[in-house]
Enzyme design. Structure first.
Site, short mmCIF file in Angstrom:
data_model
loop_
_atom_site.label_atom_id
_atom_site.label_comp_id
_atom_site.label_asym_id
_atom_site.label_seq_id
_atom_site.Cartn_x
_atom_site.Cartn_y
_atom_site.Cartn_z
N LYS A 194 -25.28 50.24 -7.77
CA LYS A 194 -25.98 49.34 -6.85
C LYS A 194 -25.64 47.90 -7.27
O LYS A 194 -26.20 47.36 -8.21
CB LYS A 194 -27.49 49.57 -6.95
CG LYS A 194 -28.28 49.36 -5.68
CD LYS A 194 -28.25 47.96 -5.10
CE LYS A 194 -29.20 47.00 -5.77
NZ LYS A 194 -28.94 45.59 -5.37
N GLU A 269 -29.16 45.25 -20.42
CA GLU A 269 -28.44 44.05 -20.85
C GLU A 269 -29.04 42.89 -20.08
O GLU A 269 -28.82 42.75 -18.87
CB GLU A 269 -26.95 44.20 -20.57
CG GLU A 269 -26.31 45.34 -21.35
CD GLU A 269 -24.79 45.39 -21.24
OE1 GLU A 269 -24.26 44.99 -20.20
OE2 GLU A 269 -24.14 45.84 -22.20
N CYS A 302 -24.76 35.00 -18.98
CA CYS A 302 -25.89 35.42 -19.81
C CYS A 302 -25.75 34.94 -21.24
O CYS A 302 -26.73 34.63 -21.91
CB CYS A 302 -26.03 36.94 -19.77
SG CYS A 302 -24.54 37.80 -20.32
N GLU A 400 -34.86 31.04 -19.56
CA GLU A 400 -33.47 31.03 -19.09
C GLU A 400 -33.37 30.33 -17.73
O GLU A 400 -34.04 30.73 -16.77
CB GLU A 400 -32.98 32.48 -18.95
CG GLU A 400 -31.51 32.58 -18.61
CD GLU A 400 -31.07 34.02 -18.39
OE1 GLU A 400 -31.78 34.75 -17.68
OE2 GLU A 400 -30.02 34.40 -18.91
#
Ligand code: NAD
Length: 503
Positions: A194, A269, A302, A400
């Site tokens: 997906k 992750e 990331c 973040e």
């Protein structure tokens, strides 16, 4: 109003490349009654309408993966490896098409897609195909009747686990998807992939490439859709044996809750807030280059070291050089060779990034460089930005941003540097600039991070474990660790007696 499944609606032409925007389930294209628009970050135009999957498509895709599993799991490893290499061949053959479609869809640099990302996509398949011969078994003997007596044989094998649901983000779509698809398939599993709704196109091309390479129907399925609308039914499905997820912490929490009733194993992750520690003994030019590199992919990485921690005695010199170098970065159309920084993925993300910067300024931060988006580029390109005068407990230091926004803080000694570096809830990566080898050893030993780079950044070896601690994730992928996750280990214990000898 429901869309009819005619080919005019379900094919997008992206820079001349035909992309089917339906799902790929059980070896055929499947339409949905509803669709959603896919925008190009380059100019905000609508590229395509994408099939909007929900519970029905989730069920159909998992059923297809379940039906295909016994056949693929029983396929000899050498044959699985051959097909994975054929997929890599297909990626290399269509590299230029994949690169232009990906750039148009997610706004990352075309030159990076051509030279770095798409070759890595092919490598993901070759790497795991080539590791198959080394994938366990292990044999050892247990002596229950003393060392001289015949022993029991333990035979440990790494077996395919079953259908895997793989859910991926928009910032490096095909690279991150194939990082999971390749080991899952190599191990003998079937997959439901997906991709993210903001960059769904190259996953569809991957389905074509895999089919052309001879991957049997149902072994790789690709479903499209908006987050939870299709995601919840995939992650809560009792026939799913592994969930591999790359994305945000918020989504990971929801997936973990959804997977909990079946105790489906997860690999997560997630995000980061990684530091770059610059000591006074570092090569200053190298340290500045490492800092400016954090604006790559418009900061949508990331691993990006978004917190610059600089020894106080060199902070002014560092900042001056950083601003001079950052000012030379060319921001604009990611298809042009000379561009260094492209757009931000989506207008909603621009608002989010700008919100972080505005709140930081309201709390006392100073914008040393950048801030806001370029009006001349239609407001879709957030400027590379550096903030100082930020408190350690402030939102912009702790959360973040996932955009081209760096903060700079100073430290007086090694202990303070390590304290600041570790003082967030993340633990994905850290980078260190120092000229002192012993300092590098001391500091790297104390940093909480899945990957620590010294005087370099983003050097990746597929044999190395990849992942993060704390809120940056659960588990590791890469090398042997991918197979540990995507396999079920079985230990067979054979007694030395009890077999009939049939001669
Ligand atoms: P996201 O969590 O919003 O979405 C990721 C994927 O999850 C998308 O495909 C989305 O449709 C899907 N999703 C959303 N809700 C879901 C649900 N309830 N069930 C199932 N699937 C669902 O993340 P994003 O904004 O696409 O990506 C950015 C994030 O990804 C950042 O936090 C970034 O740090 C992280 N990231 C991590 C790594 C890594 O390897 N550690 C790599 C790249 C990006």
């Amino acid at each position: 109003m429901p869309q009819q499944p005619d080919s005019a609606v379900h094919e997008a032409r992206i820079a001349g490349v035909a992309v089917d925007t339906r799902h790929w389930i059980g070896g055929r294209r499947v339409a949905s009654a509803d669709t959603f628009p896919d925008l190009s970050p380059i100019d905000g135009s609508t590229l395509a309408r994408i099939a909007r999957g929900g519970p029905t498509e989730a069920e159909a895709a998992v059923a297809a993966a379940k039906a295909a599993f016994p056949g693929w799991a029983a396929t000899p490893r050498a044959e699985r490896a051959r097909i994975l290499h054929a997929i890599a061949d297909g990626v290399e053959k269509r590299l230029e098409e994949l690169a232009i479609v990906e750039t148009t869809d997610n706004g990352a640099l075309l030159r990076s897609h051509r030279r770095g990302v798409m070759p890595r996509v092919a490598r993901n398949f070759r790497f795991f195909a080539d590791r198959l011969p080394a994938l366990g078994h292990e044999d050892f003997t247990t002596h229950t009747g003393g060392p001289a007596a015949p022993g029991h044989t333990n035979h440990v094998s790494w077996d395919p686990a079953g259908p895997c649901v793989l859910i991926t983000p928009w910032n490096a779509p095909l690279m991150l998807a194939t990082w999971k698809v390749a080991p899952a398939l190599a191990a003998g599993n079937t997959v439901v992939l997906k991709p993210a709704e903001w960059s769904p196109l190259t996953a569809s091309l991957l389905a074509d490439i895999a089919a052309e390479a001879g991957l049997p129907p149902g072994v790789l399925n690709v479903v499209q859709g908006h987050g939870a609308e299709i995601g919840d039914d995939l992650t809560s499905h009792p026939d799913v044996r592994r969930i591999g997820f790359t994305g945000s912490v918020a989504t990971a929490r929801r997936i973990a809750a959804s997977a909990a009733p079946n105790l489906t194993p997860l690999s997560l992750e997630l995000g980061g807030k990684s530091p770059l520690l610059v000591f006074a003994d570092a090569d200053l030019e190298l340290a500045v280059d490492l800092a400016v590199e954090q604006f790559d992919n418009a900061g949508q990485v990331c691993l990006a070291a978004t917190r610059l921690l600089v020894e106080e005695s060199i902070a002014d010199a560092f900042t001056e050089r950083f601003v001079a170098k950052a000012a030379r970065l060319r921001q604009g159309d990611p298809r042009e060779e000379a561009t260094d920084i492209g757009p931000t993925i989506h207008p909603r993300q621009i608002e989010r990034i700008d919100g972080f910067v505005r709140r930081a300024v309201a709390a006392g931060a100073r914008v040393v460089f950048g801030g806001g988006s370029h009006a001349r580029l239609g407001g879709l390109y957030y400027r590379p930005t550096l903030l100082t005068d930020v408190a350690q407990d402030s939102e912009v230091v702790q959360e973040e941003v996932f955009g081209p926004v760096l903060t700079l803080q100073t430290f007086v000694d090694e202990a303070e540097a390590v304290h600041l570096a570790n003082d967030t809830r993340f633990g994905l990566a850290a980078t260190l600039a120092t000229g002192d080898h012993r300092r590098a050893e001391r500091v790297t030993a104390q940093l909480v991070a899945g990957t620590v780079w010294v005087n370099c950044f983003f050097v990746r070896d597929l044999r190395a474990p990849f992942g993060g601690s704390r809120l940056s994730g659960v588990g590791r992928e890469g090398g042997a660790w991918s197979f540990d996750f995507y396999c079920d280990l079985k230990n067979r214990v054979l007694a030395p007696k009890g077999f009939h000898d049939h001669g």
